[in-house]
Design a protein around this motif. Structure first.
Motif, PDB file in Angstrom:
ATOM      1  N   LEU A   1       0.800  -1.231  -0.040  1.00  0.00           N
ATOM      2  CA  LEU A   1      -0.022   0.217   0.085  1.00  0.00           C
ATOM      3  C   LEU A   1       0.837   1.204   0.053  1.00  0.00           C
ATOM      4  N   ARG A   2       1.931   1.259   0.818  1.00  0.00           N
ATOM      5  CA  ARG A   2       2.925   2.163   1.038  1.00  0.00           C
ATOM      6  C   ARG A   2       3.427   2.572  -0.429  1.00  0.00           C
ATOM      7  N   GLU A   3       3.909   1.535  -1.149  1.00  0.00           N
ATOM      8  CA  GLU A   3       4.440   1.777  -2.485  1.00  0.00           C
ATOM      9  C   GLU A   3       3.417   2.307  -3.536  1.00  0.00           C
ATOM     10  N   LEU A   4       2.396   1.571  -3.674  1.00  0.00           N
ATOM     11  CA  LEU A   4       1.287   1.884  -4.668  1.00  0.00           C
ATOM     12  C   LEU A   4       0.714   3.555  -4.439  1.00  0.00           C
ATOM     13  N   THR A   5       0.682   3.920  -3.099  1.00  0.00           N
ATOM     14  CA  THR A   5       0.475   5.400  -2.930  1.00  0.00           C
ATOM     15  C   THR A   5       1.358   6.167  -3.369  1.00  0.00           C
ATOM     16  N   ARG A   6       2.624   5.993  -2.983  1.00  0.00           N
ATOM     17  CA  ARG A   6       3.902   6.749  -3.235  1.00  0.00           C
ATOM     18  C   ARG A   6       3.696   6.924  -4.794  1.00  0.00           C
ATOM     19  N   LYS A   7       3.689   5.873  -5.550  1.00  0.00           N
ATOM     20  CA  LYS A   7       3.773   5.610  -7.131  1.00  0.00           C
ATOM     21  C   LYS A   7       2.688   6.617  -7.732  1.00  0.00           C
ATOM     22  N   HIS A   8       1.475   6.497  -7.281  1.00  0.00           N
ATOM     23  CA  HIS A   8       0.474   7.392  -7.633  1.00  0.00           C
ATOM     24  C   HIS A   8       0.062   8.605  -7.154  1.00  0.00           C
ATOM     25  N   GLY A   9       0.811   9.224  -6.095  1.00  0.00           N
ATOM     26  CA  GLY A   9       0.768  10.566  -5.715  1.00  0.00           C
ATOM     27  C   GLY A   9      -0.573  10.747  -4.860  1.00  0.00           C
ATOM     28  N   ALA A  10      -0.894   9.392  -4.103  1.00  0.00           N
ATOM     29  CA  ALA A  10      -1.916   9.492  -3.169  1.00  0.00           C
ATOM     30  C   ALA A  10      -1.426   9.436  -1.647  1.00  0.00           C
ATOM     31  N   LEU A  11      -2.066   9.874  -0.694  1.00  0.00           N
ATOM     32  CA  LEU A  11      -1.807   9.716   0.639  1.00  0.00           C
ATOM     33  C   LEU A  11      -2.138   8.394   1.378  1.00  0.00           C
ATOM     34  N   LEU A  12      -1.350   7.849   1.917  1.00  0.00           N
ATOM     35  CA  LEU A  12      -1.585   6.617   2.737  1.00  0.00           C
ATOM     36  C   LEU A  12      -1.853   7.177   4.309  1.00  0.00           C
ATOM     37  N   ILE A  13      -3.156   6.764   4.540  1.00  0.00           N
ATOM     38  CA  ILE A  13      -3.821   7.210   5.785  1.00  0.00           C
ATOM     39  C   ILE A  13      -3.835   5.837   6.885  1.00  0.00           C
ATOM     40  N   PHE A  14      -3.203   5.903   7.691  1.00  0.00           N
ATOM     41  CA  PHE A  14      -3.341   4.571   8.451  1.00  0.00           C
ATOM     42  C   PHE A  14      -4.547   5.016   9.997  1.00  0.00           C
ATOM     43  N   ASP A  15      -5.473   4.612   9.727  1.00  0.00           N
ATOM     44  CA  ASP A  15      -6.619   4.654  10.904  1.00  0.00           C
ATOM     45  C   ASP A  15      -6.116   3.768  12.039  1.00  0.00           C
TER      46      ASP A  15
END
Ligand code: PLP
Length: 422
Positions: free
Chosen positions: A223-237
């Protein structure tokens, strides 16, 4: 009629369903709720004077046990100086410092009054920061009751959302995309199809609202890798996992660096607090330093800050690995006892959290959690409750232990389980 039943009957005429949060009504286990008069350590005492060993712990916040002396003293002492100022106070700064020191992914933090406010505000910030609309959440993940998160899949089509409750316009959840927990390929596909407009992935790093479900190796990293690649934020709840899976939360335990983190429950030490925090560069977009609006009359409330601060100070001195090992041994024995009675059981455990699913299937996502036999759970719940053991009234919840649970509590609980008949 018991006093709890009398109160519930009266509550039903005044409060919808007689409760201020739906699961408390105990409908799915065909019981009336118990009205709690007081709580201390690992125990609850009802209005009828019955004592229970508690594995709900206010749905997670009470990791130190109920009515911890240092927390109670901090609240009482602070109350002598006023209960709400609507202006900045020292305790907000001190709690912010304690959170920043504890949680690796948080450079700056904003206090709110519930987990729902934390996730709702984090999503707004992610959208404001990225200029994108979409959010990926996981089936069976719960992020509070803000509209955007109340979506479930239509006909198994992961890219289409339908509102999970009347009152949420389809227009609102059309930006909520769904994937199964632990299914990285599904997330990858969503990004490949719609990555241009995905602001964030929000995930409970260890899922706690379909019962306890652990991330498979590589899932959170993916998830960390994909979000970085696509310019999205990773939100940990981390409303459940924060300060519980480890003092630094699941992100410290798994070594993942999310962009934003949502906190609640333990951070308030039993008072209404939530918080969201993350990278300084992103957090500085919140008003008044930035233009993403978010506010609250009671945000940073001194009593709540005092309870949170006292809780974190006391937790910092606790032996987390020891509680994890004791919880593992206890829940393992519980599993053995039930299996010995011929019912299928799958146990998921981490730190001071566990769920026993009445199924043979390994539980890795929501569909596998749903294979659990709900009749067996209802029977187990009712028989344990009749013996003074207070479990969450749903098979899709976690059991929480605390630093106040003794070996004697565990032994009494196992003794009760030995008497259960299926
Ligand atoms: N996020 C998670 C993971 C939760 O478990 C919850 C509540 O159980 C929330 C958010 C919402 O928190 P609150 O009930 O404080 O609004």
């Amino acid at each position: 009629m018991t006093i709890s039943q009398e109160l519930f009957q009266k509550a039903g005429t005044l409060i919808p369903g007689g409760v201020n949060s739906p699961v408390r009504a105990c409908k799915s286990v065909h019981c009336d709720p118990l009205f709690v008069a007081s709580a201390g350590g690992s125990k609850l005492t009802t209005e009828d004077g019955d004592e229970f060993i508690d594995y709900v712990m206010s749905w997670g916040p009470m990791l130190l046990g109920h009515n911890h002396p240092q927390v109670a003293a901090a609240i009482a002492e602070t109350a002598t100086r006023g209960t709400s100022f609507g202006a900045p106070c020292r305790l907000e700064v001190e709690l912010a410092q304690a959170v920043v020191d504890a949680v690796p992914g948080i450079d700056m933090v904003r206090m709110v009054s519930s987990g729902t406010e934390a996730t709702m505000s984090a999503l707004r910030l992610a959208r404001g920061y990225t200029g994108k609309n979409g959010v990926i959440k996981f089936h069976g993940g719960y992020h509070g009751h803000a509209d955007a998160f109340l979506a479930s899949a239509g006909s198994g089509v992961a890219t289409q959302s339908i509102p999970g409750t009347p009152g949420v316009p389809a227009d609102v959840v059309k930006h909520t995309l769904l994937a199964h927990y632990n299914d990285l390929d599904a997330v990858r596909t969503l990004f490949e199809r719609q990555g241009d407009d995905i602001a964030a992935v929000i995930v409970e790093p260890v899922a706690g609202n379909m019962g306890l479900v652990l991330p498979k190796p590589g899932f959170l990293e993916g998830l960390r890798e994909l979000t970085r690649k696509h310019g999205a934020l990773l939100i940990f709840d981390e409303v459940i996992t924060g300060f519980r899976v480890s003092f630094g939360g699941a992100q410290a335990a798994f070594g993942i660096d999310p962009d934003l983190t949502c906190l609640g429950k333990i951070i308030g030490g039993g008072l209404p607090v939530g918080a969201y925090g993350g990278k300084r560069e992103i957090m500085s977009h919140i008003a008044p330093s930035g233009n993403v609006y978010q506010a609250g009359t009671l945000s940073g409330n001194p009593l709540a800050m005092a309870a949170g601060l006292a809780t974190l100070k006391a937790l910092a001195k606790q032996d987390y690995p020891a509680l994890a090992a004791r919880t593992d041994a206890f829940s393992g024995e519980l599993e053995n006892i039930l299996r010995g009675k011929g019912v299928p059981v799958t146990r998921n455990h981490i730190a001071s959290i566990f769920t026993l699913f009445f199924t043979k299937t390994p539980v890795v996502d929501f569909p596998s959690a749903q294979t659990a036999d709900s009749k067996a759970f209802v029977s187990f719940y009712q028989q344990m409750r009749a013996q003074g053991i207070y479990l969450a009234p749903s098979g899709f919840e976690c059991a929480f232990t605390s630093f106040a649970h003794s070996e004697q509590d565990f032994e009494r609980t196992l003794e009760a389980a030995r008497k259960v008949e299926f």
